[in-house]
Design an enzyme around this catalytic site. Structure first.
Site, PDB file in Angstrom:
ATOM      1  N   SER A 198       0.850  -1.190   0.000  1.00  0.00           N
ATOM      2  CA  SER A 198       0.000   0.000   0.000  1.00  0.00           C
ATOM      3  C   SER A 198       0.884   1.237   0.000  1.00  0.00           C
ATOM      4  O   SER A 198       1.975   1.234   0.566  1.00  0.00           O
ATOM      5  CB  SER A 198      -0.916  -0.005   1.232  1.00  0.00           C
ATOM      6  OG  SER A 198      -1.753   1.139   1.236  1.00  0.00           O
TER       7      SER A 198
ATOM      8  N   LYS B  66      -3.622  -7.540   3.152  1.00  0.00           N
ATOM      9  CA  LYS B  66      -3.837  -6.443   2.207  1.00  0.00           C
ATOM     10  C   LYS B  66      -5.272  -6.433   1.699  1.00  0.00           C
ATOM     11  O   LYS B  66      -5.870  -5.367   1.480  1.00  0.00           O
ATOM     12  CB  LYS B  66      -2.857  -6.572   1.039  1.00  0.00           C
ATOM     13  CG  LYS B  66      -3.020  -5.495  -0.051  1.00  0.00           C
ATOM     14  CD  LYS B  66      -2.869  -4.098   0.503  1.00  0.00           C
ATOM     15  CE  LYS B  66      -2.611  -3.051  -0.583  1.00  0.00           C
ATOM     16  NZ  LYS B  66      -3.509  -3.058  -1.712  1.00  0.00           N
TER      17      LYS B  66
ATOM     18  N   HIS C  98      -7.260  -4.872   4.391  1.00  0.00           N
ATOM     19  CA  HIS C  98      -6.871  -3.457   4.381  1.00  0.00           C
ATOM     20  C   HIS C  98      -7.691  -2.695   3.344  1.00  0.00           C
ATOM     21  O   HIS C  98      -8.234  -1.612   3.623  1.00  0.00           O
ATOM     22  CB  HIS C  98      -5.369  -3.368   4.079  1.00  0.00           C
ATOM     23  CG  HIS C  98      -4.871  -2.010   3.666  1.00  0.00           C
ATOM     24  ND1 HIS C  98      -5.069  -1.495   2.399  1.00  0.00           N
ATOM     25  CD2 HIS C  98      -4.158  -1.077   4.334  1.00  0.00           C
ATOM     26  CE1 HIS C  98      -4.517  -0.294   2.311  1.00  0.00           C
ATOM     27  NE2 HIS C  98      -3.954  -0.021   3.472  1.00  0.00           N
ATOM     28  N   ASN C  99      -7.807  -3.251   2.134  1.00  0.00           N
ATOM     29  CA  ASN C  99      -8.545  -2.563   1.086  1.00  0.00           C
ATOM     30  C   ASN C  99     -10.039  -2.542   1.358  1.00  0.00           C
ATOM     31  O   ASN C  99     -10.722  -1.584   1.005  1.00  0.00           O
ATOM     32  CB  ASN C  99      -8.256  -3.205  -0.273  1.00  0.00           C
ATOM     33  CG  ASN C  99      -6.937  -2.733  -0.851  1.00  0.00           C
ATOM     34  OD1 ASN C  99      -6.027  -2.356  -0.114  1.00  0.00           O
ATOM     35  ND2 ASN C  99      -6.822  -2.763  -2.164  1.00  0.00           N
TER      36      ASN C  99
ATOM     37  N   GLU D  38     -10.549   0.239   3.670  1.00  0.00           N
ATOM     38  CA  GLU D  38     -10.390   1.473   2.884  1.00  0.00           C
ATOM     39  C   GLU D  38     -11.692   1.825   2.171  1.00  0.00           C
ATOM     40  O   GLU D  38     -12.096   2.992   2.136  1.00  0.00           O
ATOM     41  CB  GLU D  38      -9.258   1.258   1.889  1.00  0.00           C
ATOM     42  CG  GLU D  38      -8.962   2.407   0.956  1.00  0.00           C
ATOM     43  CD  GLU D  38      -7.891   2.025  -0.044  1.00  0.00           C
ATOM     44  OE1 GLU D  38      -8.205   2.009  -1.259  1.00  0.00           O
ATOM     45  OE2 GLU D  38      -6.753   1.720   0.377  1.00  0.00           O
TER      46      GLU D  38
END
Length: 301
Positions: free
Chosen positions: A121, A173, A176-177, A180
């Site tokens: 990221s 990840k 994480h997205n 987001e």
């Protein structure tokens, strides 16, 4: 330390340049000649084939893939595998599905080659600010490449780490997205409410700047929003179409598989899908139903 970078698009080239700036040698390959030519101006030793790249690196080799997720990663592995030796390492820094990373690790392990999945990221700011790296794979292989990860991260000791075995990096990840997506949707909805309250004449850029300091909702996403609103207060020329990389979908699917309630992330994904509907059949049917049962007026297109 020496590294081979396969894929010299914007992010791959930026990562390679950051490594070069930190004293590492990077040999890069991209199928596009313009990308190779541009990379050469940034201190990257660009070569015209994967075979040249492998020949230019000392053993044990470390190769970083920055290619689109899915088949392009598998095709890269198919081409690389006959040319590699036991002890070499391949790192996938793209947005691959964690299940694919687990499969690839198992395949390469049979040849004595380490596979590291590195969720990355930082976007276009990573060159200057550093990248957040969520790393999965063999602990010894990750430790051997510590100088690479330390150089890419915001500082040698922050913003990166091995989070678990193969697949764990891309899993982290993915989540994480998903987070987001939810954060971005909340900001977007809040500013939309303020924009609609026209009798107050709010300066949204000013509000964003106020929130950036001391507020509990301050964040880098808010910083970026403030910049966008300052440059273009009415967001003129921007189509209300929001793409997705696929990781939000994987996060929602994983939440369902694990029986975890994730309504915010799920709804934020659905809102992105809705943004792409120029002519919504569902909304037309809703209007028709209201007319059928209650005689409510229908707007003509």
């Amino acid at each position: 330390m020496e590294l081979g970078m396969i894929g010299l698009g914007r992010m791959g080239a930026n990562m390679a340049e950051r490594l070069v700036r930190n004293g590492h040698r990077v040999v890069g390959f991209d199928p596009g000649a313009p990308a190779r030519e541009q990379a050469a101006t940034r201190g990257i030793e660009a070569v015209a084939s994967q075979a040249e790249l492998i020949a230019a690196l000392p053993s044990p080799r470390a190769l970083w893939l920055m290619v689109p997720a899915g088949d392009p990663v598998d095709r890269s592995i198919d081409e690389l595998l006959p040319q590699l030796s036991a002890g070499d390492t391949i790192i996938d820094g793209g947005n691959s599905n964690y299940k694919d990373s687990m499969r690839r690790a198992q395949r390469l392990s049979a040849h004595g080659i380490a596979w590291i999945d590195c969720g990355t990221s930082g976007g276009v700011w990573g060159l200057a600010e550093g990248y957040s790296l969520m790393i999965g794979g063999d602990e010894a292989a990750v430790e051997r490449l510590r100088p690479i990860f330390s150089a890419l991260a915001p500082t040698p000791d922050t913003g990166w780490g091995r989070v678990g075995p193969s697949g764990a990096g891309h899993f982290a990840k993915m989540v994480h997205n998903g987070i987001e997506y939810g954060m971005m949707q909340a900001y977007a909805e809040g500013f939309a409410i303020m924009q609609r309250k026209s009798d107050f004449g709010l300066d949204l850029g000013q509000v964003a700047q106020i929130w950036r300091h001391g507020s509990v909702v301050r964040s880098w996403l808010l910083d970026l929003s403030a910049g966008a609103l300052e440059r273009n207060p009415q967001l003129d020329g921007i189509a209300p179409y929001v793409a997705d990389s696929g990781e939000g979908r994987w996060t929602v699917a994983e939440a369902i598989d694990l029986d975890v309630s994730a309504p915010v992330i799920t709804l934020s994904l659905l809102e992105r899908l809705r943004s792409r509907e120029d002519d919504s059949f569902a909304d037309k049917l809703l209007a028709a139903m209201r007319n059928e049962f209650g005689g409510h007026a229908i707007r003509k297109s």
